[in-house]
Scaffold this motif. Sequence first.
Motif, mmCIF file in Angstrom:
data_model
loop_
_atom_site.group_PDB
_atom_site.id
_atom_site.type_symbol
_atom_site.label_atom_id
_atom_site.label_comp_id
_atom_site.label_asym_id
_atom_site.label_seq_id
_atom_site.Cartn_x
_atom_site.Cartn_y
_atom_site.Cartn_z
ATOM 1 N N ALA A 24 20.911 41.107 23.744
ATOM 2 C CA ALA A 24 21.534 42.224 24.463
ATOM 3 C C ALA A 24 21.315 43.572 23.789
ATOM 4 N N ARG A 25 21.124 43.594 22.477
ATOM 5 C CA ARG A 25 21.036 44.866 21.772
ATOM 6 C C ARG A 25 19.683 45.160 21.136
ATOM 7 N N SER A 26 18.804 44.163 21.027
ATOM 8 C CA SER A 26 17.535 44.394 20.337
ATOM 9 C C SER A 26 16.481 43.382 20.778
ATOM 10 N N PHE A 27 15.275 43.570 20.250
ATOM 11 C CA PHE A 27 14.205 42.611 20.492
ATOM 12 C C PHE A 27 13.331 42.559 19.252
ATOM 13 N N ILE A 28 12.624 41.446 19.078
ATOM 14 C CA ILE A 28 11.753 41.238 17.922
ATOM 15 C C ILE A 28 10.322 41.109 18.427
ATOM 16 N N VAL A 29 9.433 41.894 17.792
ATOM 17 C CA VAL A 29 8.025 41.905 18.183
ATOM 18 C C VAL A 29 7.170 41.677 16.941
ATOM 19 N N ALA A 30 6.170 40.812 17.044
ATOM 20 C CA ALA A 30 5.181 40.632 15.983
ATOM 21 C C ALA A 30 4.076 41.657 16.209
ATOM 22 N N VAL A 31 3.834 42.481 15.190
ATOM 23 C CA VAL A 31 2.890 43.591 15.327
ATOM 24 C C VAL A 31 1.951 43.620 14.127
ATOM 25 N N LEU A 32 0.685 43.897 14.376
ATOM 26 C CA LEU A 32 -0.262 44.093 13.288
ATOM 27 C C LEU A 32 0.048 45.408 12.579
#
Length: 52
Positions: A24-32
């Motif tokens: 609801a408050r955030s998201f997690i992204v795998a990024v180079l």
Amino acid sequence: MNTVEMAQLLKYYGHKGYLKSVNARSFIVAVLPKDKAHNMKVMEELRNENQN
């Protein structure tokens, strides 16, 4: 917003990376590492859009 909808939104705005999870408050992204600066710019534009 579910994970698929958030991934589509990020792709629409040109965010680079892979969405791993959303809550609801955030998201997690795998990024180079080379894409971090670009993504920070995209996220800042999104924040500014939402404030107006």
